[in-house]
Design a protein around this motif. Structure first.
Motif, PDB file in Angstrom:
ATOM      1  N   ASP A 128       0.991  -1.292   0.012  1.00 19.71           N
ATOM      2  CA  ASP A 128      -0.027  -0.104   0.004  1.00 19.71           C
ATOM      3  C   ASP A 128       0.859   1.328   0.026  1.00 19.71           C
ATOM      4  N   ASP A 129       0.196   2.374  -0.148  1.00 19.18           N
ATOM      5  CA  ASP A 129       0.919   3.604  -0.283  1.00 19.18           C
ATOM      6  C   ASP A 129       1.824   4.070   1.130  1.00 19.18           C
ATOM      7  N   ARG A 130       1.299   3.583   2.163  1.00 16.01           N
ATOM      8  CA  ARG A 130       1.964   3.690   3.285  1.00 16.01           C
ATOM      9  C   ARG A 130       3.334   3.167   3.502  1.00 16.01           C
ATOM     10  N   ALA A 131       3.311   1.771   2.961  1.00 12.92           N
ATOM     11  CA  ALA A 131       4.651   0.924   2.866  1.00 12.92           C
ATOM     12  C   ALA A 131       5.586   1.630   1.872  1.00 12.92           C
ATOM     13  N   VAL A 132       4.954   2.261   0.624  1.00 14.73           N
ATOM     14  CA  VAL A 132       5.790   2.890  -0.479  1.00 14.73           C
ATOM     15  C   VAL A 132       6.515   4.313   0.418  1.00 14.73           C
ATOM     16  N   ASP A 133       5.571   4.736   0.935  1.00 14.18           N
ATOM     17  CA  ASP A 133       6.058   5.986   1.590  1.00 14.18           C
ATOM     18  C   ASP A 133       7.409   5.651   2.647  1.00 14.18           C
ATOM     19  N   LYS A 134       7.343   4.467   3.377  1.00 16.50           N
ATOM     20  CA  LYS A 134       8.398   4.028   4.293  1.00 16.50           C
ATOM     21  C   LYS A 134       9.592   3.866   3.565  1.00 16.50           C
ATOM     22  N   LEU A 135       9.323   2.965   2.394  1.00 21.53           N
ATOM     23  CA  LEU A 135      10.425   2.539   1.633  1.00 21.53           C
ATOM     24  C   LEU A 135      11.164   4.067   0.993  1.00 21.53           C
ATOM     25  N   PHE A 136      10.408   5.000   0.308  1.00 21.98           N
ATOM     26  CA  PHE A 136      10.856   6.310   0.061  1.00 21.98           C
ATOM     27  C   PHE A 136      11.796   6.902   1.048  1.00 21.98           C
ATOM     28  N   ILE A 137      11.138   6.922   2.035  1.00 16.99           N
ATOM     29  CA  ILE A 137      12.016   7.738   3.118  1.00 16.99           C
ATOM     30  C   ILE A 137      13.226   6.999   3.648  1.00 16.99           C
TER      31      ILE A 137
END
Length: 155
Positions: free
Chosen positions: A126-135
């Motif tokens: 999901d988008d939250r996991a993508v955000d964490k990977l991005f960070i």
């Protein structure tokens, strides 16, 4: 110079990403506005190389109100086209004379395979996991920038 600029841009991107829920976004639809944003993104991606990706994501979040996954996909297209144009220009002007073509082909093939693998992973998180990977990746990119600055500039 490039590493220093990239470090500052990625740091700003990290700060924005951590606070993006508090920042109201735009929804640019004007053709000239979209063209101007695209021109700036293309130039920054060409200057910063793959490091332009974090800039693209923030701009796509902010100016086009894109969700994380869609912004990531759009960023890859921006980088693809700007780097393709840069490659064509280098080939046309003889700037790629010292490039090991075997290495280039292997890297391109692996990049394509990585794109397919990334697409599979993207469809499952999901988008939250993508955000964490991005960070996490921004922190890695900043570390590489600091390393490059120390190694090449004696900072």
């Amino acid at each position: 110079m490039q590493a220093g600029v990239l470090l500052l841009v990625v740091l700003g991107t990290l700060i924005y990403t951590l606070n993006k829920d508090k920042v109201p976004t735009k929804n640019v639809r004007n053709v000239l506005g979209c063209a101007a944003i695209g021109l700036v993104l293309g130039m920054s991606s060409a200057f910063l190389g793959i490091g332009g990706g974090p800039i693209n994501l923030v701009v796509l979040f902010y100016f086009f109100s894109m969700p994380t996954k869609r912004a990531a996909q759009s960023s890859l297209y921006i980088i693809l086209f700007s780097q393709a144009a840069s490659t064509v220009a280098s080939l046309a002007t003889g700037g790629a004379a010292g490039v090991d073509m075997l290495m280039l082909v292997v890297m391109a093939c692996c990049g394509i395979l990585g794109g397919f693998a990334g697409r599979k992973v993207n469809s499952r998180i999901d988008d939250r996991a993508v955000d964490k990977l991005f960070i996490g990746l921004m922190v890695v990119i900043m570390g590489i920038c600091v390393f490059n600055m120390i190694k090449y500039m004696g900072v």
